[in-house]
Design an enzyme around this catalytic site. Structure first.
Site, PDB file in Angstrom:
ATOM      1  N   HIS A  54      60.235  17.421  60.447  1.00 17.74           N
ATOM      2  CA  HIS A  54      60.993  18.677  60.567  1.00 17.74           C
ATOM      3  C   HIS A  54      60.317  19.805  59.788  1.00 17.74           C
ATOM      4  CE1 HIS A  54      64.452  16.822  62.609  1.00 17.74           C
ATOM      5  NE2 HIS A  54      64.240  15.792  61.803  1.00 17.74           N
ATOM      6  N   ASN A 127      70.496  16.342  65.280  1.00 15.64           N
ATOM      7  CA  ASN A 127      69.436  16.706  66.225  1.00 15.64           C
ATOM      8  C   ASN A 127      70.045  17.318  67.472  1.00 15.64           C
ATOM      9  OD1 ASN A 127      67.121  15.853  64.777  1.00 15.64           O
ATOM     10  ND2 ASN A 127      67.435  13.743  65.399  1.00 15.64           N
TER      11      ASN A 127
END
Length: 487
Positions: A54, A127
């Site tokens: 990320h 997510n």
């Protein structure tokens, strides 16, 4: 208005910021030029370690507003009253690539949300997909290594990506999501967000429920084809960052509606498959979506590094009324996320404005002390141990969520195994929901990557997964891979 004076780190005025001090015209530089040395030394230290996963992200501030009564399920204060608003910060991200990667790539997207509640910060780290590739955290480092740049070639390798998936049949469901039409969102505004994990809510009566979060975009889901994604990534690597920034600056504030699926805790042990398996969804026919509220983003950060790069999230940041479930992946992340931020940003990262709780004037109240960049460190008025005799902060004795023993959960999933409790059934269900055009694009995306794999045994293992999910699915992938390898 008086002129603002440039100063050194110690606050002294800077005489010359254009020329280094030297011994005569054109002579060697002088070590006594404190401003030069400080400026260069600080420049060398401007970066902090990027996130292992990320790394590439964008963020925005906003608010969450409750629209429906959910007090029957949780006593969380920020969800207690219809119309109540709570300030939020969100960070969107790609998963696999580095900080300098492009936005418009085929990759899951992070959807990390921080609620600045009156009972402390609540972090919901999810997510844009409701499932994930693996179900046990011990496999996470290996999974990420397989998706990141190869240590020899320095780039992502189809051999590594598909070899891991070949040995992880539980990934078939997420692979079907990733390679399908939603694998490349058109923007962060045009994708859904999911808590993905199962969480626990507890109401005021002490009754426990397991929940899944679904943030449905009010802009509509829009995605890019592989060709559109490649073209956009080439034109503007920062496409999603640009879109989010400009939309909020124009006053076109993106929003999502939050729904939850609610399972009474007593039903978990006998549910028809393990409800804490991150590779599976709960069918809506079993547990329908129930509306909770809406998330609105209305303010851009003033400084991307200070507020987006240094934003720190941990799924272990709960508030009363919300807690963890026995989801193994969630349990692993309860440690890993917070530990990553202690490494990246430092032990006192929660003192930074973007991370600091707003519930208590002056910041969190605890006995944590010292460490790099400590600014709230006790002293004359506070002891650094507990319990003490000086009216220091003390525990409430009120648990955030019900202990598992009170939920009816025994630590094992007791429901008998059956045809629908495997790694492939839900991947097949997802495939069968797709239109013919969606199936064709899914097949092309899978075959495009799998056909580049050098080992036949790795290809065969992956083909077996798609055959197990659906006969037509496996047959079409196999034919497409064979055709590409024969070209």
């Amino acid at each position: 208005m008086s002129k603002r004076v440039l100063t050194t780190e110690s606050g002294a005025p800077v005489a010359d910021n254009q020329n280094s001090a030297s011994a005569g015209l054109g002579g060697p530089l002088l070590l006594q030029d404190q401003h030069l040395l400080e400026k260069l030394a600080r420049f060398n230290r401007e970066r902090i370690p990027e996130r292992v996963v990320h790394a590439r992200g964008s963020g925005a501030y906003g608010y969450f507003e409750v629209t429906d009564d959910v007090t029957g399920f949780t006593h969380a204060d920020f969800l207690s009253t219809v119309g109540k608003r709570t300030e939020t910060f969100i960070r969107f991200s790609t998963v696999a690539d580095s900080l300098g990667g492009a936005d418009a790539v085929r990759d899951p997207r992070g959807f990390a949300l921080k609620f600045y509640t009156e009972e402390g910060n609540y972090d919901l780290v999810g997510n844009n997909t409701p499932v994930f590739f693996i179900k046990d955290p011990i496999k996470f480092p290996d999974f990420i290594h397989s998706q990141k740049r190869d240590p020899f070639t320095g780039k992502q390798e189809p051999d590594n990506v598909w070899d891991f998936w070949a040995h992880a049949p539980e990934a078939t469901h997420q692979v079907t999501w990733l390679m399908g039409d939603r694998g490349i969102p058109a923007s962060y505004r045009h994708m859904n967000g999911y808590g993905s994990h199962t969480y626990q809510w507890t109401n005021a009566a002490g009754e426990a429920f397991f929940v899944k979060y679904h943030f449905k975009t009010n802009q509509g889901v829009r995605s890019l084809s592989a060709e559109q994604g490649a073209e956009l990534a080439g034109k503007d690597a920062n496409s999603h960052q640009t879109d989010l920034l400009q939309a909020i600056e124009r006053g076109v504030n993106p929003s999502w509606t939050l729904y939850v699926q609610v399972m009474p805790a007593a039903e978990a042990a006998d549910y028809r498959f393990n409800p804490f398996d991150l590779t599976k969804v709960w069918p809506h026919s079993d547990y329908p979506l129930q509306r909770v509220g809406r998330l609105v983003l209305d303010r851009n950060p003033d400084n991307v590094f200070a507020e987006v790069e240094q934003a720190a999230f941990s799924p272990n940041n709960f508030v009363p009324g919300i807690g963890a479930s026995p989801d193994k992946m969630l349990q692993g992340r309860l440690f890993a996320y917070a530990d990553a931020q202690r490494y990246r940003v430092g032990i006192n990262h929660t003192l930074l404005p973007v991370n600091a709780p707003k519930a208590v004037v002056g910041g969190a109240v605890n006995y944590g002390r010292d460490g790099a960049m400590a600014t709230r460190n006790g002293g004359r008025a506070e002891k650094n141990y507990e319990p003490n005799s000086y009216q220091g902060p003390s525990q409430t004795d009120a648990a955030h969520a019900a202990p598992y023993a009170l939920t009816g959960w025994t630590g094992t999933h007791a429901a008998p195994a059956h045809v629908k409790d495997d790694d492939f059934f839900q991947a097949g269900e997802l495939y069968r929901l797709m239109s013919d055009d969606e199936k064709s694009r899914l097949i092309a995306n899978i075959a495009g990557g799998l056909s580049q794999v050098s080992r036949d045994d790795v290809i065969e293992k992956n083909l077996a997964h798609f055959h197990a999910a659906d006969t037509d699915y496996g047959k079409r992938v196999e034919e497409a891979v064979r055709a590409l390898r024969e070209d």
